[in-house]
Write a protein that holds these residues in place. Structure first.
Motif, PDB file in Angstrom:
ATOM      1  N   TYR A 162       0.864  -1.152   0.000  1.00 42.19           N
ATOM      2  CA  TYR A 162       0.000   0.000   0.000  1.00 42.19           C
ATOM      3  C   TYR A 162       0.919   1.226   0.000  1.00 42.19           C
ATOM      4  O   TYR A 162       1.793   1.342   0.848  1.00 42.19           O
ATOM      5  CB  TYR A 162      -0.894  -0.003   1.233  1.00 42.19           C
ATOM      6  CG  TYR A 162      -1.922  -1.105   1.217  1.00 42.19           C
ATOM      7  CD1 TYR A 162      -1.567  -2.428   1.487  1.00 42.19           C
ATOM      8  CD2 TYR A 162      -3.260  -0.837   0.930  1.00 42.19           C
ATOM      9  CE1 TYR A 162      -2.517  -3.439   1.461  1.00 42.19           C
ATOM     10  CE2 TYR A 162      -4.205  -1.845   0.917  1.00 42.19           C
ATOM     11  CZ  TYR A 162      -3.821  -3.145   1.175  1.00 42.19           C
ATOM     12  OH  TYR A 162      -4.754  -4.144   1.154  1.00 42.19           O
ATOM     13  N   ASN A 207       0.716  -5.128  10.861  1.00 41.80           N
ATOM     14  CA  ASN A 207       0.708  -4.066   9.856  1.00 41.80           C
ATOM     15  C   ASN A 207       1.630  -2.944  10.290  1.00 41.80           C
ATOM     16  O   ASN A 207       1.552  -2.469  11.406  1.00 41.80           O
ATOM     17  CB  ASN A 207      -0.707  -3.531   9.679  1.00 41.80           C
ATOM     18  CG  ASN A 207      -1.623  -4.557   9.064  1.00 41.80           C
ATOM     19  OD1 ASN A 207      -1.162  -5.538   8.511  1.00 41.80           O
ATOM     20  ND2 ASN A 207      -2.909  -4.343   9.165  1.00 41.80           N
ATOM     21  N   GLN A 208       2.491  -2.522   9.395  1.00 35.34           N
ATOM     22  CA  GLN A 208       3.419  -1.462   9.711  1.00 35.34           C
ATOM     23  C   GLN A 208       3.508  -0.464   8.566  1.00 35.34           C
ATOM     24  O   GLN A 208       3.284  -0.806   7.415  1.00 35.34           O
ATOM     25  CB  GLN A 208       4.826  -2.037   9.962  1.00 35.34           C
ATOM     26  CG  GLN A 208       4.941  -2.909  11.178  1.00 35.34           C
ATOM     27  CD  GLN A 208       4.769  -2.159  12.487  1.00 35.34           C
ATOM     28  OE1 GLN A 208       4.795  -0.931  12.518  1.00 35.34           O
ATOM     29  NE2 GLN A 208       4.563  -2.888  13.569  1.00 35.34           N
ATOM     30  N   PHE A 209       3.808   0.755   8.942  1.00 39.00           N
ATOM     31  CA  PHE A 209       4.067   1.792   7.973  1.00 39.00           C
ATOM     32  C   PHE A 209       5.542   2.130   7.988  1.00 39.00           C
ATOM     33  O   PHE A 209       6.161   2.199   9.042  1.00 39.00           O
ATOM     34  CB  PHE A 209       3.261   3.061   8.307  1.00 39.00           C
ATOM     35  CG  PHE A 209       1.957   3.142   7.586  1.00 39.00           C
ATOM     36  CD1 PHE A 209       1.725   4.118   6.637  1.00 39.00           C
ATOM     37  CD2 PHE A 209       0.944   2.242   7.865  1.00 39.00           C
ATOM     38  CE1 PHE A 209       0.516   4.190   5.972  1.00 39.00           C
ATOM     39  CE2 PHE A 209      -0.261   2.306   7.215  1.00 39.00           C
ATOM     40  CZ  PHE A 209      -0.481   3.290   6.260  1.00 39.00           C
ATOM     41  N   GLY A 264       2.741   0.879   3.355  1.00 35.20           N
ATOM     42  CA  GLY A 264       2.065   0.055   4.347  1.00 35.20           C
ATOM     43  C   GLY A 264       2.297  -1.394   3.983  1.00 35.20           C
ATOM     44  O   GLY A 264       1.994  -1.813   2.871  1.00 35.20           O
ATOM     45  N   ALA A 265       2.868  -2.147   4.911  1.00 30.49           N
ATOM     46  CA  ALA A 265       3.233  -3.523   4.611  1.00 30.49           C
ATOM     47  C   ALA A 265       2.959  -4.396   5.816  1.00 30.49           C
ATOM     48  O   ALA A 265       2.927  -3.937   6.952  1.00 30.49           O
ATOM     49  CB  ALA A 265       4.706  -3.609   4.221  1.00 30.49           C
ATOM     50  N   LEU A 266       2.775  -5.677   5.523  1.00 29.40           N
ATOM     51  CA  LEU A 266       2.540  -6.650   6.581  1.00 29.40           C
ATOM     52  C   LEU A 266       3.843  -7.372   6.875  1.00 29.40           C
ATOM     53  O   LEU A 266       4.457  -7.952   5.979  1.00 29.40           O
ATOM     54  CB  LEU A 266       1.470  -7.645   6.131  1.00 29.40           C
ATOM     55  CG  LEU A 266       1.062  -8.726   7.127  1.00 29.40           C
ATOM     56  CD1 LEU A 266       0.419  -8.086   8.355  1.00 29.40           C
ATOM     57  CD2 LEU A 266       0.108  -9.711   6.476  1.00 29.40           C
ATOM     58  N   PHE A 268      -3.541   1.255  -3.790  1.00 24.67           N
ATOM     59  CA  PHE A 268      -3.579  -0.126  -3.315  1.00 24.67           C
ATOM     60  C   PHE A 268      -3.558  -1.084  -4.489  1.00 24.67           C
ATOM     61  O   PHE A 268      -2.846  -2.080  -4.481  1.00 24.67           O
ATOM     62  CB  PHE A 268      -4.849  -0.450  -2.520  1.00 24.67           C
ATOM     63  CG  PHE A 268      -5.277   0.591  -1.553  1.00 24.67           C
ATOM     64  CD1 PHE A 268      -6.613   0.820  -1.315  1.00 24.67           C
ATOM     65  CD2 PHE A 268      -4.361   1.360  -0.851  1.00 24.67           C
ATOM     66  CE1 PHE A 268      -7.019   1.762  -0.412  1.00 24.67           C
ATOM     67  CE2 PHE A 268      -4.762   2.307   0.056  1.00 24.67           C
ATOM     68  CZ  PHE A 268      -6.104   2.513   0.269  1.00 24.67           C
ATOM     69  N   PHE A 303       8.198   4.988   6.414  1.00 28.66           N
ATOM     70  CA  PHE A 303       8.322   6.285   5.763  1.00 28.66           C
ATOM     71  C   PHE A 303       9.704   6.443   5.159  1.00 28.66           C
ATOM     72  O   PHE A 303      10.703   6.013   5.748  1.00 28.66           O
ATOM     73  CB  PHE A 303       8.086   7.419   6.766  1.00 28.66           C
ATOM     74  CG  PHE A 303       6.647   7.603   7.152  1.00 28.66           C
ATOM     75  CD1 PHE A 303       6.104   6.906   8.213  1.00 28.66           C
ATOM     76  CD2 PHE A 303       5.837   8.491   6.456  1.00 28.66           C
ATOM     77  CE1 PHE A 303       4.779   7.069   8.572  1.00 28.66           C
ATOM     78  CE2 PHE A 303       4.506   8.660   6.810  1.00 28.66           C
ATOM     79  CZ  PHE A 303       3.980   7.950   7.863  1.00 28.66           C
ATOM     80  N   THR A 350       5.458  -8.396  12.783  1.00 25.91           N
ATOM     81  CA  THR A 350       4.845  -7.718  13.925  1.00 25.91           C
ATOM     82  C   THR A 350       3.449  -7.199  13.599  1.00 25.91           C
ATOM     83  O   THR A 350       2.835  -6.552  14.429  1.00 25.91           O
ATOM     84  CB  THR A 350       5.730  -6.544  14.384  1.00 25.91           C
ATOM     85  OG1 THR A 350       5.829  -5.600  13.322  1.00 25.91           O
ATOM     86  CG2 THR A 350       7.109  -7.029  14.783  1.00 25.91           C
TER      87      THR A 350
END
Lengths: 114, 115
Positions: free
Chosen positions: B32, B101-103, B94-96, B51, B105, B99
């Motif tokens: 994402y 879902n994480q963002f 945004g990736a899985l 997406f 930057f 841990t």
């Protein structure tokens, strides 16, 4: 209008003091986040909370603490254990846990150690 | 590990010129993708997101971005830059991961617009 309110906008801390940064949202978002921003380093995750009374450490949690007693509020305390706290702090919220939800950010708090 | 790279720390363009800000990501699946803009002393504002579907997405303030899977890129473009576009721009993924879902930057690209 719904949004995220961070206060204060500027904060000065003396050596050895704890300070608390406020973050309030009226978006009814479940998830809330604290990021630290330093020049040239982008955003680094401090803590996040997916639900009330639960929170998780991010990448740079040492020297920080949080609470999530209400859905609307996610205050961040910068403790005296944080050796280099001068930075710009951003609070954010997200509507849900899915990856497709973008963040809504507050306008930030600039913390300076004096 | 997932990562986001913005190769250009700082870009200067003339008002009215076109703009392209680069973003490359590292992730095994289709991520994402987001672009945010930050004015000095302010929070980040979402410009656009991708997406799936059409790889060219339109955002606010006349910005668009194109997803290119083969190049793992999500570059931001604007045909004609205005002085008010001067700001810091952040690409995010945004990736899985293990841990959850994480963002992630990027480190940002600072845009200066000269008259």
């Amino acid at each position: 209008d719904g949004g995220i309110t961070q206060s204060p906008k500027y904060l000065f801390r003396k050596e050895g003091q704890n300070v608390t940064l406020s973050c309030e949202q009226n978006l009814n978002h479940d998830a809330m986040y604290w990021y630290r921003q330093d020049p040239g380093q982008g955003l680094r995750l401090i803590y996040y909370s997916q639900i009330v009374n639960d929170f998780q450490k991010g990448d740079i949690a040492e020297g920080y603490s949080v609470s999530r007693e209400k859905k609307e509020s996610f205050p961040l305390t910068v403790t005296s254990a944080q050796k280099n706290p001068t930075a710009f702090y951003l609070c954010a919220s997200k509507e849900g846990r899915g990856l497709g939800y973008g963040y809504t950010f507050g306008s930030g708090t600039r913390l300076t150690v004096v | 590990a997932q990562s986001v790279t913005q190769p250009d720390i700082h870009i200067t363009v003339s008002e009215g010129a076109s703009l392209e800000l680069r973003c490359n990501y590292s992730y095994g699946a289709t991520p994402y993708l987001f672009w945010y803009v930050q004015s000095p002393g302010q929070g980040l504002q979402l410009l656009l997101k991708y997406f799936s579907g059409d790889t060219l997405v339109q955002g606010i303030k006349g910005f668009e971005a194109e997803f290119k899977r083969s190049q793992s890129s999500f570059n931001l473009r604007k045909p004609s830059v205005h002085w008010s576009d001067a700001a810091e721009y952040f690409c995010a993924v945004g990736a899985l991961d293990l841990t959850g879902n994480q963002f992630y930057f990027g480190t940002g690209t600072s845009l200066t617009v000269i008259p």
